[in-house]
Design a protein around this motif. Structure first.
Motif, mmCIF file in Angstrom:
data_model
loop_
_atom_site.group_PDB
_atom_site.id
_atom_site.type_symbol
_atom_site.label_atom_id
_atom_site.label_comp_id
_atom_site.label_asym_id
_atom_site.label_seq_id
_atom_site.Cartn_x
_atom_site.Cartn_y
_atom_site.Cartn_z
ATOM 1 N N VAL A 82 27.905 25.918 -22.532
ATOM 2 C CA VAL A 82 26.584 25.531 -23.926
ATOM 3 C C VAL A 82 27.303 26.999 -24.788
ATOM 4 O O VAL A 82 26.666 26.833 -25.428
ATOM 5 N N LYS A 83 26.814 27.475 -24.474
ATOM 6 C CA LYS A 83 26.649 29.330 -25.036
ATOM 7 C C LYS A 83 27.806 30.074 -26.456
ATOM 8 O O LYS A 83 27.563 29.496 -27.131
ATOM 9 N N ARG A 84 28.730 29.227 -25.442
ATOM 10 C CA ARG A 84 30.404 29.383 -26.013
ATOM 11 C C ARG A 84 29.965 28.353 -27.409
ATOM 12 O O ARG A 84 30.813 29.061 -28.693
ATOM 13 N N ALA A 85 29.273 27.266 -27.067
ATOM 14 C CA ALA A 85 29.303 26.777 -27.898
ATOM 15 C C ALA A 85 28.539 26.690 -29.785
ATOM 16 O O ALA A 85 29.320 25.834 -31.111
ATOM 17 N N GLY A 86 27.748 27.682 -29.223
ATOM 18 C CA GLY A 86 27.223 28.535 -30.157
ATOM 19 C C GLY A 86 26.052 27.045 -31.110
ATOM 20 O O GLY A 86 26.018 27.511 -32.020
ATOM 21 N N GLY A 87 25.456 26.658 -29.959
ATOM 22 C CA GLY A 87 24.714 25.538 -30.527
ATOM 23 C C GLY A 87 24.363 24.212 -29.498
ATOM 24 O O GLY A 87 24.150 24.376 -28.743
ATOM 25 N N SER A 121 26.921 15.294 -16.611
ATOM 26 C CA SER A 121 26.340 14.593 -16.608
ATOM 27 C C SER A 121 24.462 14.541 -15.711
ATOM 28 O O SER A 121 24.006 14.730 -16.148
ATOM 29 N N ARG A 122 25.468 14.791 -14.374
ATOM 30 C CA ARG A 122 24.069 15.278 -13.494
ATOM 31 C C ARG A 122 23.322 16.491 -13.083
ATOM 32 O O ARG A 122 22.226 16.152 -13.361
ATOM 33 N N LEU A 123 25.083 16.852 -13.501
ATOM 34 C CA LEU A 123 23.894 18.320 -13.616
ATOM 35 C C LEU A 123 23.525 18.783 -14.629
ATOM 36 O O LEU A 123 21.990 19.404 -14.451
ATOM 37 N N VAL A 124 23.955 18.254 -15.883
ATOM 38 C CA VAL A 124 22.933 18.456 -17.485
ATOM 39 C C VAL A 124 21.356 18.160 -16.792
ATOM 40 O O VAL A 124 20.652 18.416 -17.211
ATOM 41 N N ALA A 125 21.395 16.749 -16.313
ATOM 42 C CA ALA A 125 20.799 16.337 -16.317
ATOM 43 C C ALA A 125 19.261 16.947 -15.468
ATOM 44 O O ALA A 125 18.551 17.596 -15.530
ATOM 45 N N ASP A 126 20.397 18.052 -14.271
ATOM 46 C CA ASP A 126 18.708 18.965 -12.894
ATOM 47 C C ASP A 126 18.867 19.543 -14.238
ATOM 48 O O ASP A 126 18.115 20.675 -14.440
ATOM 49 N N LEU A 127 20.064 20.441 -14.765
ATOM 50 C CA LEU A 127 19.699 21.310 -15.262
ATOM 51 C C LEU A 127 18.390 21.089 -17.127
ATOM 52 O O LEU A 127 17.577 22.746 -17.174
ATOM 53 N N THR A 128 18.172 20.780 -17.169
ATOM 54 C CA THR A 128 17.353 19.958 -18.390
ATOM 55 C C THR A 128 16.341 19.734 -17.571
ATOM 56 O O THR A 128 14.946 20.414 -18.391
ATOM 57 N N ARG A 184 14.698 23.033 -17.609
ATOM 58 C CA ARG A 184 14.957 23.641 -18.785
ATOM 59 C C ARG A 184 16.049 24.985 -18.729
ATOM 60 O O ARG A 184 15.905 25.692 -19.723
ATOM 61 N N TYR A 185 16.543 25.273 -18.621
ATOM 62 C CA TYR A 185 18.536 25.785 -18.691
ATOM 63 C C TYR A 185 19.088 24.967 -19.461
ATOM 64 O O TYR A 185 19.461 25.985 -20.690
ATOM 65 N N LEU A 186 18.870 24.060 -20.033
ATOM 66 C CA LEU A 186 18.845 23.375 -20.970
ATOM 67 C C LEU A 186 17.911 22.660 -22.101
ATOM 68 O O LEU A 186 16.961 22.378 -20.528
ATOM 69 N N ARG A 187 18.468 22.399 -22.926
ATOM 70 C CA ARG A 187 17.738 21.093 -24.002
ATOM 71 C C ARG A 187 17.648 20.720 -24.579
ATOM 72 O O ARG A 187 19.117 20.652 -24.635
ATOM 73 N N ARG A 188 17.719 18.945 -24.320
ATOM 74 C CA ARG A 188 18.638 17.813 -25.096
ATOM 75 C C ARG A 188 17.784 18.043 -26.605
ATOM 76 O O ARG A 188 16.730 17.607 -27.121
ATOM 77 N N THR A 189 18.679 18.025 -27.827
ATOM 78 C CA THR A 189 19.137 17.379 -28.921
ATOM 79 C C THR A 189 19.646 16.078 -28.833
ATOM 80 O O THR A 189 19.726 15.388 -28.661
ATOM 81 N N ASP A 190 19.483 16.284 -30.417
ATOM 82 C CA ASP A 190 19.690 14.941 -30.903
ATOM 83 C C ASP A 190 21.629 14.744 -30.715
ATOM 84 O O ASP A 190 21.810 13.089 -30.385
ATOM 85 N N ASP A 191 22.339 15.090 -30.423
ATOM 86 C CA ASP A 191 23.922 15.135 -30.531
ATOM 87 C C ASP A 191 24.489 15.398 -29.269
ATOM 88 O O ASP A 191 25.539 16.001 -29.101
ATOM 89 N N GLY A 192 23.388 16.291 -27.679
ATOM 90 C CA GLY A 192 23.999 16.200 -26.516
ATOM 91 C C GLY A 192 23.080 17.440 -25.888
ATOM 92 O O GLY A 192 21.648 16.920 -26.493
ATOM 93 N N VAL A 193 23.633 18.417 -25.837
ATOM 94 C CA VAL A 193 22.439 19.871 -25.282
ATOM 95 C C VAL A 193 22.652 21.428 -26.019
ATOM 96 O O VAL A 193 23.880 21.084 -26.264
ATOM 97 N N THR A 194 21.739 21.942 -25.850
ATOM 98 C CA THR A 194 21.478 23.085 -25.810
ATOM 99 C C THR A 194 21.186 24.442 -25.121
ATOM 100 O O THR A 194 20.287 24.178 -24.207
#
Lengths: 252, 214
Positions: free
Chosen positions: A31-36, A55-62, A65-75
């Protein structure tokens, strides 16, 4: 023309990570390297993880608050900002280094960088603008330890043989031998140089920074346009900056 | 339906969070025992986790002490909203500090909490002060109250406290996205600097609207 991120990427595509911790780090790094923003589908593709796991990891990380959901995915999420602000080594290192870096920029006119090591790369934790414009990413930028001045300055004084071995693992026998010779020269002069190898057109000079226990914790470097830097004049300035910084760290 | 792997993931992440959050502001570093005590985990667990985390540089080790690692610093630098906000705001809050001589804080709102994104310290102040990366309940801070008040359209976005004053910064759609505060100002001084602070908040709001939305 390669993007800076591609230039800095490891040559070998990593295998899909095994342990949960490795997966978490792989996701955060990607996610960091994706730059956005990055979609979960793309995240799964780039990490090599099955989409359901990603998907499961993203849900847990979100949720944490290690990740945040945006319109197009996560940051990356605010928790990382909060924790990063508390990361101590950079803060102590930076506090001691700031005046030394500014002084080095003033006496050389070139861009000054402060680097710490991670894996086979060096991470920039601070940069002061000089003649060269700042590259697209400043603090947080990664460079290969194998070819950069800061990397060679670090490796030459690194007591952990394993780290050096990991960096040179991909080299052929003769090239590895030459590299060891170069590290020996770096140890003798306390200076490392990169003449346009890592970044064409850019020459860099670096010196290791030693902590109180004579342990190398990073490197300080200057970088400028190839052919326009008077290496004989600036090299001693870089070396003396690293000595000054070591004294400041010891006194802190 | 929860599978064993799901549970595994949750517990690994919970343990990771407990260990990372056990570190506080000080630069002292923590030994494994202290870390285990603060994280409320068995020492053997923390010892094992710490080795993995040091390997990945989420923690750094110096002698017997552990610190939050450079990888966290690296990741933290890349988080978009605070980075974008800092880039636009630093010149504005530096100016404000220079003009008023007071410590300036900039924070953003995330649900019920504020996170300090930038600080410009008054040159001669020795008061302890909130630092970049601090996360605080919104209602407990002048910054949070200013943003809450702005959300309810109750004020012009500015709030005065006992010894501080804050103004909300409005972004796209007229919603408050951040707030700036001045510390160590009594009521009389707050009245004098109100206009300056509000102007700085509006400048920042204009910059945010002019730039791309993070």
């Amino acid at each position: 023309m390669m993007s800076l991120d591609e230039w800095n990427s490891p040559m070998v595509k990593p295998q899909a990570p095994d342990s949960v911790l490795d997966r978490i780090i792989s996701i955060l790094d990607t996610v960091k390297r994706a730059g956005g923003t990055i979609s979960v589908t793309e995240l799964a593709a780039r990490t090599g993880l099955p989409k359901s796991s990603a998907s499961r990891l993203v849900a847990d990380l979100t949720a944490q608050r290690y990740l945040r959901r945006t319109d197009d995915g996560v940051t990356l999420g605010l928790r990382l900002f909060e924790l990063g602000a508390r990361a101590s080594l950079p803060r102590r290192f930076l506090a001691a280094a700031a005046p030394v870096m500014r002084n080095l920029r003033d006496t050389t006119g070139e861009r000054v960088g402060l680097w710490v090591h991670q894996g086979t790369e060096m991470i920039s934790i601070a940069a002061v603008a000089g003649r060269l414009p700042m590259l697209p990413t400043s603090a947080g930028m990664r460079s290969p330890a194998l070819t950069t001045a800061s990397g060679k300055a670090y490796l030459a004084f690194c007591a952990d043989r394993g780290i050096v071995d990991r960096v040179t693992a991909s080299l052929g026998h003769d090239v590895a031998h030459d590299f060891e010779d170069e590290l020996a020269r770096v140890r003798a002069t306390v200076l490392a140089t990169d003449r346009g190898v890592s970044y064409p057109g850019i020459v860099a000079v670096a010196s290791p920074v030693l902590s109180a226990g004579s342990v190398v914790i990073g490197a300080i470097s200057i970088a400028g346009p190839n052919g326009a830097i008077d290496l004989e004049r600036v090299a001693p300035l870089v070396r003396s900056a690293s000595t000054t910084l070591a004294h400041r760290l010891a006194a802190a | 339906m929860r599978t064993a792997e799901w549970t595994d993931t949750v517990s690994v992440l919970d343990r990771l969070t407990a260990v990372l959050e056990a570190f506080d502001r000080s630069d002292e570093g923590l030994g494994v025992s202290e870390l285990a005590r603060r994280a409320n985990l068995p020492k053997s667990t923390v010892s094992r986790i710490a080795t993995q985390l040091v390997d990945q540089r989420l923690l750094d080790r110096e002698g017997a002490k552990l610190f939050l690692g450079v990888r966290l610093f690296e990741l933290g630098q890349t988080v978009e909203q605070p980075r974008h906000l800092r880039r636009l705001a630093l010149p504005v809050i530096d100016d404000l500090r220079n003009m008023t001589g007071r410590t300036v804080h900039l924070a953003m709102l995330e649900q019920d909490h504020i996170v300090i994104v930038a600080v410009a310290r008054a040159l001669h102040s020795s008061l302890p002060t909130a630092r970049v990366g601090d996360r605080l309940p919104a209602v407990g801070t002048i910054l949070g109250r200013a943003m809450r008040a702005a959300q309810e359209h109750a004020t012009d976005g500015c709030e005065t406290g006992d010894d501080d004053i804050a103004c909300a910064v409005f972004g796209h759609g007229g919603a408050p996205v951040a707030a700036i505060s001045l510390s160590g100002v009594d009521a009389a001084e707050a009245a004098r600097v109100h206009g300056t602070l509000r102007a700085a908040a509006m400048t920042l709001g204009r910059r945010l609207k002019a730039g791309r939305t993070p």
